[in-house]
Design an enzyme around this catalytic site. Sequence first.
Site, PDB file in Angstrom:
ATOM      1  N   GLU A   1      27.273  38.729  44.187  1.00  0.00           N
ATOM      2  CA  GLU A   1      26.322  38.915  45.288  1.00  0.00           C
ATOM      3  C   GLU A   1      26.357  37.753  46.272  1.00  0.00           C
ATOM      4  OE1 GLU A   1      25.615  39.402  42.055  1.00  0.00           O
ATOM      5  OE2 GLU A   1      25.180  41.543  41.950  1.00  0.00           O
TER       6      GLU A   1
ATOM      7  N   ARG B   1      20.069  36.616  43.721  1.00  0.00           N
ATOM      8  CA  ARG B   1      21.182  35.697  43.461  1.00  0.00           C
ATOM      9  C   ARG B   1      21.656  34.986  44.725  1.00  0.00           C
ATOM     10  NH1 ARG B   1      24.561  36.733  38.623  1.00  0.00           N
ATOM     11  NH2 ARG B   1      22.915  36.416  37.110  1.00  0.00           N
TER      12      ARG B   1
ATOM     13  N   LYS C   1      35.632  51.440  27.017  1.00  0.00           N
ATOM     14  CA  LYS C   1      34.240  51.804  27.267  1.00  0.00           C
ATOM     15  C   LYS C   1      34.046  53.269  26.851  1.00  0.00           C
ATOM     16  CE  LYS C   1      30.861  50.676  30.808  1.00  0.00           C
ATOM     17  NZ  LYS C   1      30.576  49.918  32.013  1.00  0.00           N
TER      18      LYS C   1
END
Length: 648
Positions: A381, A409, A291
Amino acid sequence: MIEPISDFEAYPYLKNINVPEDLRKLQISDLRGVSNDVREFLVDTISQIGGHFGAGLGTVELSVALHYALDTPRDKVIWDVGHQAYPHKILTGRKELLHTIRQKEGLAPFLRREESEYDVFGAGHASTSISAALGIAAARDFQGEDYKVVAVIGDGSMTGGMAYEALNNCGILGKNVLVILNDNRMSIAPNVWALHNYFNTLITNPTVRKFKDTVWDVAGKIGNNGDRLRFAGSKLVDGMKAVMTPGMMFEALGFKYFGPVNGHNVVKLVEMLNFLKQEKGPLLLHVISEKGKGYKPAESHVQRYHAAGGAFDKITGTAIAKPVTAPQPPEYMKVFGNAMVEICKTNPKVVGITAAMPDGTGLNILQKELPDRVFDVGIAEQHAVTFAAGMATQGFTPVCAIYSTFSQRAFDQIIHDVSIQKLNVIFAMDRAGLVGADGPTHHGVFDLSYLRLIPNMTIMVPKDEQELRDMLFTATEYRQGPIALRFPRGAGVGVALAATGFQKLAIGEGEMLKDGNKVAIVGVGPMLSQAMKAAEDLDHEGISTAVFNARFVKPIDAALLDGIAERFTHVLTLEENSVVGGFGAAVLEHFARTDAHPHVRLLGVPDHFIEHGAPGELQKEIGLDRVGIVNAVRELVAVSVNETIKVG
Ligand SMILES: Cc1ncc(C[n+]2csc(CCOP(=O)(O)OP(=O)(O)O)c2C)c(N)n1
């Protein structure tokens, strides 16, 4: 005004690439140059405007390789989340508009089908790509077509349960689908993926490595058939891995596993993709990437550069500070994080739960002080909520700190696992209201509606940062079932904050903030500070306006509303939530129940998706600001006796 840019002279390869067709005319040896240009252009642009950054730097070579090796848009590439898709946007006809991304009328922050035929599936929330890819593959097969379908998913997004539901279904359906696992070991924070240990064992095991390298070298020396041999060899290694490790998880799910490959070697990626084009069935390619790759500040501060809040110095990476006009009040998330520390220090039963967002929610503050009191469960979640429910059955008071939009969610878990069992779980919903640049996938404008219909649920909305502290404390003391509080993104309204200590609020009790005698504005949340200013404007116009802070959306303060219905002929409800089923709807229901008949107008988020843009611009657009409130009240008082109710 959005103006495309046209000068690409500084990017010798990119200047000639508008769409992937142009890329595919180049030699494979040109692709490093293309990748360098894309990366350079990304850094040049994002350093001027901010935006998602680190993930895109990590997918430059993968994006180039995919659009080179595949026949896009005929072949379909589905990116998970979409925050890493800036290089994809650059290569698919949108480089001239990249500088407009996340701004009003500009390019969408994530993927958007309406924006480009190359954006095969809209995204913003994590872990959806494999399901979407499999659905597309199933449709393809029904229609007797033969294009390739590829899902690109990060290791962070692989912590979401939906990804496994999809992998399982891929294995059962056996469709030709390629899943590319872009593994950079980071979510936004360091990723909490148990499978990393598994891969680590494989990748670092010297015997597996040596064997694989040998096969690769030998195969490379035997000419044209080398590629097939190499991959045959890599399959043999896979066989070895199965023996040498607890199990080949992906293989067991019906995938052929390939890799790991270096995600920054564009030539190798193209070779691998070309090889995989001939393979059948569900395939998984494991790509290792970094990243922030290629931009030093982003490589060394991965978390900070996940998304840049604004412009930064290209050389040093330092944020270019906006001129400070006045000291900013503290952000809600920080107030929440600090209050959590204070509460956890005195109440040993309170814990914080985050779904991969410790920094975004402010739970990182608690993590630093009391690390064992925070659980980062990954981008999961649904699991977070049921995990909290489990803890609550054992006498704990878990605080699920999940953004309003991502809590969507876990709707069933909130009902089925928490509310039916009346468990003491606290939902701290950050980023409630319009979030701004992240747009419709991220606005938190439905929570009041979807929570309000759940029996046993209590819902609070603080009007400012001090009330947030008191509401959080009240929630931890409540212990009569689930209780939610929702608060916005960004800085508080600037009220004085108690250094320590809390005030326990009476459940279901609102307050009057300002008196008046013609119109009552009754609302929830920090928007009330705008209502106070609007009320002053209205008083000056001769429309005497009172302002009430309802505090609770459920149970709604019946006595307060009865008093309002008695004293006022006109009522404006105010919320930064959808007008459908939200706070205003609760007020209307109460008036209907009690046969009260004031003229009512609901001011909130209208019943359509709100695009991206600066929060102020968006609030203005839908009339959720001082001027909008004044206008709404003016309209309301002009209402005829026959027309009592107007929504939105
Ligand atoms: C359901 C959901 N929860 C949380 C987020 C916030 N979020 C955006 S990107 C991200 C990390 C994704 O990590 P990964 O898939 O590994 O991609 P990377 O950024 O590392 O390339 C998170 C948690 C989200 N988009 N969707």
